[in-house]
Design a protein around this motif. Sequence first.
Motif, PDB file in Angstrom:
ATOM      1  N   THR A 149       0.647  -0.790  -0.164  1.00 30.30           N
ATOM      2  CA  THR A 149       0.062   0.020  -0.215  1.00 30.30           C
ATOM      3  C   THR A 149       0.833   1.311   0.290  1.00 30.30           C
ATOM      4  O   THR A 149       0.752   2.010  -0.874  1.00 30.30           O
ATOM      5  N   GLU A 150       1.986   1.607   0.524  1.00 32.79           N
ATOM      6  CA  GLU A 150       2.783   2.131   0.765  1.00 32.79           C
ATOM      7  C   GLU A 150       3.254   2.489  -0.424  1.00 32.79           C
ATOM      8  O   GLU A 150       4.208   3.807  -0.600  1.00 32.79           O
ATOM      9  N   TYR A 151       3.445   1.964  -1.557  1.00 30.93           N
ATOM     10  CA  TYR A 151       4.250   1.805  -2.524  1.00 30.93           C
ATOM     11  C   TYR A 151       3.287   2.258  -3.901  1.00 30.93           C
ATOM     12  O   TYR A 151       3.276   2.314  -4.761  1.00 30.93           O
ATOM     13  N   VAL A 152       2.183   2.915  -3.876  1.00 32.68           N
ATOM     14  CA  VAL A 152       0.911   2.766  -4.865  1.00 32.68           C
ATOM     15  C   VAL A 152       1.087   3.853  -5.390  1.00 32.68           C
ATOM     16  O   VAL A 152       1.098   5.140  -4.934  1.00 32.68           O
ATOM     17  N   ALA A 153       0.790   4.350  -6.593  1.00 35.62           N
ATOM     18  CA  ALA A 153       1.374   5.204  -7.669  1.00 35.62           C
ATOM     19  C   ALA A 153       0.290   6.798  -6.643  1.00 35.62           C
ATOM     20  O   ALA A 153      -0.769   6.203  -6.768  1.00 35.62           O
ATOM     21  N   ASN A 154       0.563   7.496  -6.881  1.00 33.14           N
ATOM     22  CA  ASN A 154      -0.016   8.285  -6.754  1.00 33.14           C
ATOM     23  C   ASN A 154       0.177   9.988  -7.747  1.00 33.14           C
ATOM     24  O   ASN A 154      -0.354  10.913  -7.140  1.00 33.14           O
ATOM     25  N   THR A 155       0.541   9.754  -8.701  1.00 33.48           N
ATOM     26  CA  THR A 155       1.421  10.580  -9.445  1.00 33.48           C
ATOM     27  C   THR A 155       0.280  10.072 -10.813  1.00 33.48           C
ATOM     28  O   THR A 155       0.946   9.423 -11.598  1.00 33.48           O
ATOM     29  N   LEU A 156      -0.653  11.280 -12.101  1.00 37.32           N
ATOM     30  CA  LEU A 156      -0.295  11.144 -13.273  1.00 37.32           C
ATOM     31  C   LEU A 156       0.428  11.664 -13.792  1.00 37.32           C
ATOM     32  O   LEU A 156       0.079  13.016 -13.515  1.00 37.32           O
ATOM     33  N   ILE A 157       1.351  11.183 -14.583  1.00 37.28           N
ATOM     34  CA  ILE A 157       1.592  12.589 -15.397  1.00 37.28           C
ATOM     35  C   ILE A 157       0.928  12.206 -17.300  1.00 37.28           C
ATOM     36  O   ILE A 157       0.517  10.786 -17.139  1.00 37.28           O
ATOM     37  N   VAL A 158       0.379  13.697 -17.238  1.00 40.59           N
ATOM     38  CA  VAL A 158      -0.506  13.006 -18.303  1.00 40.59           C
ATOM     39  C   VAL A 158      -0.271  14.618 -19.349  1.00 40.59           C
ATOM     40  O   VAL A 158       0.122  15.384 -19.145  1.00 40.59           O
ATOM     41  N   PRO A 159      -0.580  14.925 -21.410  1.00 33.73           N
ATOM     42  CA  PRO A 159      -0.683  15.347 -21.352  1.00 33.73           C
ATOM     43  C   PRO A 159      -1.711  16.557 -21.281  1.00 33.73           C
ATOM     44  O   PRO A 159      -3.010  16.573 -21.176  1.00 33.73           O
ATOM     45  N   ILE A 199      -2.499  15.173  -9.809  1.00 35.03           N
ATOM     46  CA  ILE A 199      -2.658  15.450 -11.584  1.00 35.03           C
ATOM     47  C   ILE A 199      -1.343  16.391 -11.772  1.00 35.03           C
ATOM     48  O   ILE A 199      -1.814  17.601 -12.142  1.00 35.03           O
ATOM     49  N   VAL A 200      -0.232  15.658 -12.796  1.00 33.41           N
ATOM     50  CA  VAL A 200       0.259  16.671 -13.199  1.00 33.41           C
ATOM     51  C   VAL A 200       0.575  16.898 -14.904  1.00 33.41           C
ATOM     52  O   VAL A 200       1.002  15.641 -15.641  1.00 33.41           O
ATOM     53  N   PRO A 201       0.535  17.927 -15.376  1.00 32.30           N
ATOM     54  CA  PRO A 201       0.423  18.308 -17.110  1.00 32.30           C
ATOM     55  C   PRO A 201       1.531  18.276 -17.514  1.00 32.30           C
ATOM     56  O   PRO A 201       2.689  18.652 -16.880  1.00 32.30           O
ATOM     57  N   ILE A 214      -0.821   8.026 -21.009  1.00 31.75           N
ATOM     58  CA  ILE A 214      -1.263   7.806 -19.301  1.00 31.75           C
ATOM     59  C   ILE A 214      -0.205   7.552 -18.382  1.00 31.75           C
ATOM     60  O   ILE A 214       0.232   6.493 -19.224  1.00 31.75           O
ATOM     61  N   TYR A 215       0.973   8.445 -17.358  1.00 36.27           N
ATOM     62  CA  TYR A 215       1.522   7.109 -16.433  1.00 36.27           C
ATOM     63  C   TYR A 215       0.980   7.941 -15.226  1.00 36.27           C
ATOM     64  O   TYR A 215       1.019   8.462 -15.116  1.00 36.27           O
ATOM     65  N   ALA A 216       1.243   6.370 -14.985  1.00 32.67           N
ATOM     66  CA  ALA A 216       1.160   6.504 -13.153  1.00 32.67           C
ATOM     67  C   ALA A 216       2.063   6.147 -12.187  1.00 32.67           C
ATOM     68  O   ALA A 216       2.323   4.284 -12.540  1.00 32.67           O
ATOM     69  N   VAL A 263       2.517   2.511 -13.961  1.00 36.11           N
ATOM     70  CA  VAL A 263       1.756   1.930 -14.630  1.00 36.11           C
ATOM     71  C   VAL A 263       1.557   2.882 -15.979  1.00 36.11           C
ATOM     72  O   VAL A 263       1.202   4.265 -15.587  1.00 36.11           O
ATOM     73  N   LYS A 264       1.354   1.998 -16.680  1.00 35.02           N
ATOM     74  CA  LYS A 264       1.412   2.993 -18.327  1.00 35.02           C
ATOM     75  C   LYS A 264       0.688   2.208 -18.972  1.00 35.02           C
ATOM     76  O   LYS A 264       0.605   1.474 -19.563  1.00 35.02           O
ATOM     77  N   SER A 265       0.021   3.782 -19.791  1.00 30.59           N
ATOM     78  CA  SER A 265      -1.170   3.215 -20.858  1.00 30.59           C
ATOM     79  C   SER A 265      -1.604   3.732 -22.032  1.00 30.59           C
ATOM     80  O   SER A 265      -0.847   5.118 -21.393  1.00 30.59           O
ATOM     81  N   ASN A 266      -2.269   3.874 -23.261  1.00 28.58           N
ATOM     82  CA  ASN A 266      -1.996   4.333 -24.608  1.00 28.58           C
ATOM     83  C   ASN A 266      -3.296   4.654 -25.381  1.00 28.58           C
ATOM     84  O   ASN A 266      -3.785   3.207 -24.776  1.00 28.58           O
ATOM     85  N   GLY A 267      -3.300   4.556 -26.056  1.00 30.99           N
ATOM     86  CA  GLY A 267      -4.533   4.875 -26.771  1.00 30.99           C
ATOM     87  C   GLY A 267      -5.486   6.033 -26.481  1.00 30.99           C
ATOM     88  O   GLY A 267      -6.792   5.683 -27.301  1.00 30.99           O
TER      89      GLY A 267
END
Length: 272
Positions: A149-159, A199-201, A214-216, A263-267
């Motif tokens: 739990t202490e390492y779960v992604a906490n930042t979304l990097i997005v365009p 949320i970081v653009p 998107i990167y988490a 996590v990395k996701s595209n489309g």
Amino acid sequence: MGNLGTSMARNTLHEWVTYNQTRPTSVTASVEGFDATFTAPTTPERSNNITAIVAETVKVSRTHRNIAIATNEDPYTFQKQKALARMNAKMEFLLLNGTKASGATGTARGMAGVDACISTNFTSVSSGTSLTMTAIEDLLQKSYDQVGTEYVANTLIVPMVLKRRISSLTTNITNYVNETDALYKDVSVLYTSFGQIRIVPHRDVKASGGSAHIYAIRPEIFKVAYLEGSQPFWKELPANGDFDAGMYVTEFTLESLAERACVKSNGWATTQ
């Protein structure tokens, strides 16, 4: 870059240790008076990346330095400031989009960036899929399933186009606003089932139509590792003509301490 820690690399092939301890999926209790049994322990593993050299040059003629310019400052100093900003932008691009390359004779070495480091949790949705709150939580679930739990992604990097999309979400979203004379459209923090998410653009995230990325991530599991003695520095170059010249140069790579937490996701669709 300001959100990442730093470390030291002592070779162009930089290595570090990673370790992952999984939670049990079942537990068998021990009987009274049991004999101890042993299982092979999970051992740390080596991971690596390659350092890359980034430089930005400056060259200003004697004439240019001696004439009046719009900013009323030394053109050489002005161009050095701008060169440093350009080098910083190049470094950020590589930290996100860099590709690993060993650097054969006569070719430059290349470092793997965040995009190339994430391999455990990579998904491609159908091209043009709209981003929803449920989709965001599904991405975070992938991180949660892989780490503590202490390492779960906490930042979304997005365009920026997806930052705008997130700001326009209304389903399962509650906005708390304390002022009645102001209209708030920006969403920089989401409170999700997995906690608070920033949320970081970012300009360097791929945002081509129908395949936006998107990167988490969790920023503290990435570090900028500078080759020893190669943090960004200014180097004057010999002038063999009527000019002054120099360059900023650095050599660094990216440490990925727990890519399974990211996590990395595209489309994703770029329409609002």
